[in-house]
Design a protein around this motif. Structure first.
Motif, PDB file in Angstrom:
ATOM      1  N   PRO A  10     -22.859  46.173 116.470  1.00  0.00           N
ATOM      2  CA  PRO A  10     -23.183  45.018 115.616  1.00  0.00           C
ATOM      3  C   PRO A  10     -24.584  45.056 115.026  1.00  0.00           C
ATOM      4  N   ILE A  11     -25.581  45.399 115.823  1.00  0.00           N
ATOM      5  CA  ILE A  11     -26.951  45.378 115.324  1.00  0.00           C
ATOM      6  C   ILE A  11     -27.196  46.510 114.335  1.00  0.00           C
ATOM      7  N   SER A  12     -26.525  47.623 114.521  1.00  0.00           N
ATOM      8  CA  SER A  12     -26.610  48.716 113.560  1.00  0.00           C
ATOM      9  C   SER A  12     -26.008  48.279 112.225  1.00  0.00           C
ATOM     10  N   TYR A  13     -24.877  47.588 112.293  1.00  0.00           N
ATOM     11  CA  TYR A  13     -24.252  47.081 111.068  1.00  0.00           C
ATOM     12  C   TYR A  13     -25.162  46.057 110.395  1.00  0.00           C
ATOM     13  N   LEU A  14     -25.796  45.187 111.189  1.00  0.00           N
ATOM     14  CA  LEU A  14     -26.709  44.187 110.630  1.00  0.00           C
ATOM     15  C   LEU A  14     -27.854  44.860 109.886  1.00  0.00           C
ATOM     16  N   ALA A  15     -28.395  45.932 110.444  1.00  0.00           N
ATOM     17  CA  ALA A  15     -29.475  46.650 109.771  1.00  0.00           C
ATOM     18  C   ALA A  15     -29.005  47.190 108.428  1.00  0.00           C
ATOM     19  N   ARG A  16     -27.754  47.654 108.378  1.00  0.00           N
ATOM     20  CA  ARG A  16     -27.205  48.183 107.127  1.00  0.00           C
ATOM     21  C   ARG A  16     -27.038  47.078 106.098  1.00  0.00           C
ATOM     22  N   VAL A  17     -26.589  45.908 106.551  1.00  0.00           N
ATOM     23  CA  VAL A  17     -26.460  44.760 105.654  1.00  0.00           C
ATOM     24  C   VAL A  17     -27.822  44.380 105.084  1.00  0.00           C
ATOM     25  N   ARG A  18     -28.811  44.280 105.958  1.00  0.00           N
ATOM     26  CA  ARG A  18     -30.144  43.873 105.515  1.00  0.00           C
ATOM     27  C   ARG A  18     -30.723  44.850 104.493  1.00  0.00           C
ATOM     28  N   LEU A  19     -30.578  46.145 104.755  1.00  0.00           N
ATOM     29  CA  LEU A  19     -31.127  47.132 103.837  1.00  0.00           C
ATOM     30  C   LEU A  19     -30.344  47.173 102.530  1.00  0.00           C
ATOM     31  N   GLY A  20     -29.033  46.954 102.608  1.00  0.00           N
ATOM     32  CA  GLY A  20     -28.242  46.880 101.388  1.00  0.00           C
ATOM     33  C   GLY A  20     -28.679  45.717 100.524  1.00  0.00           C
ATOM     34  N   HIS A  21     -28.908  44.558 101.153  1.00  0.00           N
ATOM     35  CA  HIS A  21     -29.393  43.395 100.411  1.00  0.00           C
ATOM     36  C   HIS A  21     -30.775  43.674  99.824  1.00  0.00           C
ATOM     37  N   ALA A  22     -31.640  44.311 100.601  1.00  0.00           N
ATOM     38  CA  ALA A  22     -32.980  44.624 100.096  1.00  0.00           C
ATOM     39  C   ALA A  22     -32.899  45.507  98.858  1.00  0.00           C
ATOM     40  N   ALA A  23     -32.020  46.505  98.896  1.00  0.00           N
ATOM     41  CA  ALA A  23     -31.842  47.378  97.737  1.00  0.00           C
ATOM     42  C   ALA A  23     -31.343  46.593  96.539  1.00  0.00           C
ATOM     43  N   GLY A  24     -30.418  45.673  96.784  1.00  0.00           N
ATOM     44  CA  GLY A  24     -29.911  44.852  95.696  1.00  0.00           C
ATOM     45  C   GLY A  24     -30.977  43.975  95.081  1.00  0.00           C
ATOM     46  N   TYR A  25     -31.791  43.351  95.923  1.00  0.00           N
ATOM     47  CA  TYR A  25     -32.874  42.513  95.417  1.00  0.00           C
ATOM     48  C   TYR A  25     -33.873  43.338  94.599  1.00  0.00           C
ATOM     49  N   LEU A  26     -34.205  44.530  95.083  1.00  0.00           N
ATOM     50  CA  LEU A  26     -35.153  45.376  94.367  1.00  0.00           C
ATOM     51  C   LEU A  26     -34.620  45.778  93.005  1.00  0.00           C
ATOM     52  N   SER A  27     -33.309  45.976  92.900  1.00  0.00           N
ATOM     53  CA  SER A  27     -32.707  46.451  91.659  1.00  0.00           C
ATOM     54  C   SER A  27     -32.454  45.340  90.652  1.00  0.00           C
ATOM     55  N   SER A  28     -32.240  44.126  91.136  1.00  0.00           N
ATOM     56  CA  SER A  28     -31.765  43.076  90.234  1.00  0.00           C
ATOM     57  C   SER A  28     -32.685  41.881  90.106  1.00  0.00           C
ATOM     58  N   THR A  29     -33.815  41.869  90.811  1.00  0.00           N
ATOM     59  CA  THR A  29     -34.746  40.751  90.713  1.00  0.00           C
ATOM     60  C   THR A  29     -36.179  41.279  90.651  1.00  0.00           C
ATOM     61  N   ASP A  30     -37.112  40.378  90.348  1.00  0.00           N
ATOM     62  CA  ASP A  30     -38.522  40.759  90.387  1.00  0.00           C
ATOM     63  C   ASP A  30     -39.208  40.174  91.616  1.00  0.00           C
ATOM     64  N   MET A  31     -38.425  39.853  92.660  1.00  0.00           N
ATOM     65  CA  MET A  31     -39.014  39.381  93.908  1.00  0.00           C
ATOM     66  C   MET A  31     -39.945  40.438  94.493  1.00  0.00           C
ATOM     67  N   THR A  32     -41.001  39.981  95.144  1.00  0.00           N
ATOM     68  CA  THR A  32     -41.908  40.918  95.792  1.00  0.00           C
ATOM     69  C   THR A  32     -41.270  41.459  97.067  1.00  0.00           C
ATOM     70  N   VAL A  33     -41.798  42.569  97.546  1.00  0.00           N
ATOM     71  CA  VAL A  33     -41.298  43.167  98.785  1.00  0.00           C
ATOM     72  C   VAL A  33     -41.488  42.191  99.945  1.00  0.00           C
ATOM     73  N   ARG A  34     -42.577  41.458  99.922  1.00  0.00           N
ATOM     74  CA  ARG A  34     -42.833  40.477 100.979  1.00  0.00           C
ATOM     75  C   ARG A  34     -41.760  39.388 100.972  1.00  0.00           C
ATOM     76  N   GLN A  35     -41.399  38.891  99.783  1.00  0.00           N
ATOM     77  CA  GLN A  35     -40.352  37.874  99.685  1.00  0.00           C
ATOM     78  C   GLN A  35     -39.012  38.423 100.161  1.00  0.00           C
ATOM     79  N   ILE A  36     -38.704  39.641  99.757  1.00  0.00           N
ATOM     80  CA  ILE A  36     -37.434  40.260 100.135  1.00  0.00           C
ATOM     81  C   ILE A  36     -37.372  40.451 101.646  1.00  0.00           C
TER      82      ILE A  36
END
Length: 334
Positions: free
Chosen positions: A261-287
């Motif tokens: 479960p925790i390994s999957y959670l890490a994958r979800v979090r990093l996938g979301h981070a990649a999505g935010y970086l690609s589609s928004t101008d949010m800062t890394v700190r906000q993400i």
């Protein structure tokens, strides 16, 4: 490995081509400060688009995630998360159901509420995807995603500005069929934000075998992890949520999903981070805050390990892939 990556990229491209959004307009609200309302969480995906003025949205999550929305910004709540909408963070927020019961929207779907201060015009609605798309497609999205439809968010959204101006003009009219027209224009915005976000998930996705999603316990746990990635989940927490022992839950999750479960959670979090970086101008700190990392450094370290690039470099690569020059808009790192 290259063949597998190419196949996954082709599959994703085919999926993005099939995205078909069907939205419905709940109401157009004319709100005068001070104003505020609360929306309970549900399984229905929701969106708000600020036509004029500004609004503050606060998620019902452990961190109390808050974003300020200006005219032209659309916020998408793919998991139907409970939230508050206010003119500013301190205004009183009543349940929306109570507001509608006391002063329902008129025949054209317009709601007037609040005080005599600065006005905000807000388009609120819900949406669903075409039935032939995978059931867990919305599960790949973060709890909150923002699209700037005015063009100030970068060259890739500039083409949306005429559609937004038309939508705002329709919002000011009382003509028959206005809600239907507004819904169709909103479909364009929602489709764009879905495609832009999902197109960033080539390398790390949160897809799971269908049997895992259908399992009552594991399926519930997957929904929790996807809809609340910023929470400090433990295996014991998840096991309690699905009424299983920690050992039995961990074994079933690994058997059906293929990882702990925790390994999957890490994958979800990093996938979301990649999505935010690609589609928004949010800062890394906000993400980092949104996806459950304690700070920017922790996210950057995990991101580099997974993607082979620092978040800022990954963002520049994604912008270049979409035909955006790195010097055409600010790329904040903190």
């Amino acid at each position: 490995m290259e063949l597998l990556t190419a196949r996954r990229s082709d599959d994703l491209s085919a999926l993005l081509e099939r995205i078909n959004v069907r939205s419905v307009v709940y109401c157009v609200s004319d709100l005068g400060a001070p104003w505020g309302f609360r929306v309970d969480g549900s399984t229905a995906a929701k969106f708000h688009l600020v036509l004029d003025g500004q609004a503050t949205l606060t998620l019902d999550d452990p961190g109390g995630t808050r974003v300020t929305l200006a005219a032209g910004e659309l916020v998408l709540l793919a998991h139907g998360s409970g939230h508050m909408m206010q003119d500013r963070g301190g205004s009183s927020a009543r349940p929306l159901d109570h507001i509608l019961a006391e002063g329902p929207a008129d025949q054209t779907g317009r709601l007037t509420y609040g005080g005599r201060g600065p006005r905000t015009s807000l388009l609120c609605g819900g949406f669903a995807l075409a039935p032939d798309l995978p059931e867990d497609l919305l599960g790949l999205l973060p709890p909150l995603l923002v699209l700037d439809a005015t063009g100030t968010g970068g060259p890739w959204t500039r083409w949306l500005e005429p559609a937004f101006l038309l939508l705002r003009e329709e919002g000011a009219r009382d003509a028959p069929g206005t809600s239907a027209i507004m819904a169709k224009i909103a479909d364009v915005f929602l489709t764009e934000i879905l495609r832009r976000y999902l197109s960033s998930l080539d390398n790390i996705t949160a897809a799971v075998p269908p049997a895992a999603s259908r399992d009552p316990a594991v399926g519930t746990a997957l929904t929790l992890l996807r809809s609340q990635p910023g929470a400090a989940w433990t295996v014991a927490d998840l096991a309690r949520k699905v009424d299983m022992s920690r050992t039995a839950f961990a074994a079933r999750f690994r058997q059906l999903v293929g990882e702990p479960p925790i390994s999957y959670l890490a994958r979800v979090r990093l996938g979301h981070a990649a999505g935010y970086l690609s589609s928004t101008d949010m800062t890394v700190r906000q993400i980092a805050r949104l996806v459950g990392y304690e700070n920017e450094a922790s996210l950057s370290k995990a991101f580099r390990r997974a993607f082979g690039h620092a978040p800022g470099e990954y963002r520049r690569q994604q912008l270049a892939a979409h035909g955006v020059q790195a010097n055409s808009l600010p790329l904040p790192s903190c």
